[in-house]
Write a protein that holds these residues in place. Structure first.
Motif, mmCIF file in Angstrom:
data_model
loop_
_atom_site.group_PDB
_atom_site.id
_atom_site.type_symbol
_atom_site.label_atom_id
_atom_site.label_comp_id
_atom_site.label_asym_id
_atom_site.label_seq_id
_atom_site.Cartn_x
_atom_site.Cartn_y
_atom_site.Cartn_z
ATOM 1 N N ILE A 93 -4.202 3.970 1.219
ATOM 2 C CA ILE A 93 -5.039 4.451 0.109
ATOM 3 C C ILE A 93 -4.346 5.656 -0.518
ATOM 4 C CG2 ILE A 93 -7.284 5.399 -0.565
ATOM 5 C CD1 ILE A 93 -7.643 2.586 0.372
ATOM 6 N N TRP A 95 -4.688 7.424 -3.297
ATOM 7 C CA TRP A 95 -5.509 7.813 -4.434
ATOM 8 C C TRP A 95 -5.482 9.324 -4.613
ATOM 9 C CZ3 TRP A 95 -10.431 4.841 -2.482
ATOM 10 C CH2 TRP A 95 -10.221 3.459 -2.625
ATOM 11 N N TRP A 115 -12.906 10.899 -3.136
ATOM 12 C CA TRP A 115 -11.959 10.554 -2.085
ATOM 13 C C TRP A 115 -11.682 11.772 -1.211
ATOM 14 C CZ3 TRP A 115 -10.364 7.441 1.264
ATOM 15 C CH2 TRP A 115 -9.074 7.437 1.810
ATOM 16 N N ARG A 139 -10.414 0.654 -8.570
ATOM 17 C CA ARG A 139 -9.303 0.503 -7.625
ATOM 18 C C ARG A 139 -9.483 -0.813 -6.892
ATOM 19 N NH1 ARG A 139 -8.604 4.694 -10.066
ATOM 20 N NH2 ARG A 139 -7.414 6.501 -9.403
ATOM 21 N N GLU A 141 -7.939 -1.468 -3.800
ATOM 22 C CA GLU A 141 -7.881 -1.257 -2.353
ATOM 23 C C GLU A 141 -9.290 -1.100 -1.780
ATOM 24 O OE1 GLU A 141 -4.221 0.551 -4.226
ATOM 25 O OE2 GLU A 141 -6.366 0.747 -4.563
#
Length: 157
Positions: A93, A95, A115, A139, A141
């Motif tokens: 991830i 991000w 996040w 996103r 993921e």
């Protein structure tokens, strides 16, 4: 109203528990969705027909094995007071900290946060580990945690 005040959230204690309290300034970023908003989000992003992860149908994207690339142990990191999210999750991830994420326990129980907040307090979120999923706004993921201490890393289709 799209969100519940945290004080009215049935699982508020997971963020205020004396062993792992989230500081007041960060609690403001933990936003439980109202039941109606959570149900709509769930329907659009997880399953149109199933109310929880235990009853997903074979046509729901999380049930398609090709959507999951790896499975990682999260329990060892959760039990280690010094450790953050497993490194494989952090690598997968990639991000920015300000990406809006949704932690989905079930159809009527979804929390919106950032996040950065999830990474910092992931152990609080996983007090309930009965199949929750983490999705990011815009996103692909996804993370799918299970109660056996594993998390699947994958992509929404």
């Amino acid at each position: 109203m799209s969100y519940l005040p945290l004080d009215e959230y049935q699982r508020k204690w997971i963020f205020t528990h004396q062993s792992m309290p989230v500081p007041e300034e960060d609690l403001a970023f933990i936003k439980p969705m109202s039941q109606a908003r959570a149900a709509q989000f769930w329907k659009e992003n997880v399953s149109a027909q199933s109310p929880d992860m235990d009853r997903l149908s074979s046509s729901d994207w999380p049930m398609k094995e090709q959507n999951w690339s790896q499975e990682v142990d999260w329990m060892a990191a959760w039990e280690d007071d010094e450790q953050g999210l497993p490194e494989e999750v952090i690598t997968f991830i990639d991000w920015q900290d300000d990406v809006t994420v949704y932690f989905c326990y079930e159809k009527y129980n979804v929390i919106e946060t950032k996040w950065s907040i999830f990474k910092k307090y992931w152990k609080n979120f996983l007090f309930y580990d009965d199949g929750p999923m983490l999705l990011g706004r815009r996103r692909s993921e996804a993370l799918w945690f299970d109660s056996k201490g594993n998390v699947k890393l994958g992509e929404r289709s």
